[in-house]
Enzyme design. Structure first.
Site, mmCIF file in Angstrom:
data_model
loop_
_atom_site.group_PDB
_atom_site.id
_atom_site.type_symbol
_atom_site.label_atom_id
_atom_site.label_comp_id
_atom_site.label_asym_id
_atom_site.label_seq_id
_atom_site.Cartn_x
_atom_site.Cartn_y
_atom_site.Cartn_z
ATOM 1 N N TYR A 37 30.849 49.619 42.257
ATOM 2 C CA TYR A 37 31.318 48.380 42.880
ATOM 3 C C TYR A 37 30.112 47.521 43.281
ATOM 4 O O TYR A 37 30.087 46.312 43.016
ATOM 5 C CB TYR A 37 32.195 48.681 44.104
ATOM 6 N N HIS A 72 28.430 43.572 41.699
ATOM 7 C CA HIS A 72 28.109 42.398 42.512
ATOM 8 C C HIS A 72 26.635 42.029 42.463
ATOM 9 O O HIS A 72 26.202 41.139 43.196
ATOM 10 C CB HIS A 72 28.551 42.638 43.963
ATOM 11 N N TRP A 128 37.769 37.596 36.762
ATOM 12 C CA TRP A 128 36.950 38.379 37.698
ATOM 13 C C TRP A 128 37.824 39.381 38.454
ATOM 14 O O TRP A 128 37.498 40.573 38.534
ATOM 15 C CB TRP A 128 36.208 37.466 38.670
#
Length: 111
Positions: free
Chosen positions: A18, A22, A76
Site C-alpha cells: 500500500y 503511494h 485509481w
C-alpha cells in the site's frame, strides 16, 4: 473552508505494498485531487492498518462530486480497492468521516 478527517482500514498484511503504491501516486491522480478543490491532503497509516486522511476544501460535496465523475479517480480507486478491509464500494466514498472536536486557531481567534 471545510477541514475533513476520515478513516478506512487497510489490510495489515499489505501495508508495505500500500505504501509503495503511494510513492509516487499517479501524476494524473494528483492533478485530479487538486482540481477537485482538495488542499493540504495527507494520509497517515498505523501499523495495524488504520488509515487516517486529512484535507481542506471549500466544499466537500463539490470535491466528492468532482472525483465521483472522474475517470482517473475511478481507475485509481479500482486499483486500490484490493487493499481495503470490509468495503463494498470505493474507499473514497466509504471512508468514515471523523468529526472535529478541537481547533486551536479557531479557539485562539475567539479569545
Amino acid at each position: 473552508m471545510a477541514r475533513v478527517c476520515f478513516t478506512v482500514q487497510v489490510d495489515p498484511a499489505r501495508l508495505a505494498e500500500y505504501r509503495q503504491r503511494h510513492d509516487p501516486v499517479w501524476p494524473e491522480m494528483l492533478r485530479e485531487i487538486e482540481a477537485s478543490g482538495r488542499r493540504n491532503y495527507s494520509l497517515f497509516l498505523r501499523d495495524d492498518g488504520l488509515l487516517i486522511g486529512y484535507y481542506e476544501t471549500d466544499s466537500d460535496e463539490a470535491s466528492a462530486a468532482y472525483l465521483a465523475r472522474s475517470e482517473v479517480a475511478a481507475r485509481w480507486e479500482a486499483s486500490m480497492q484490493e487493499f481495503f478491509v470490509g468495503l463494498d464500494r470505493r474507499a473514497d466514498e466509504a471512508a468514515t468521516v471523523v468529526p472535529e472536536v478541537f481547533n486551536l486557531k479557531q479557539q485562539l481567534g475567539a479569545l
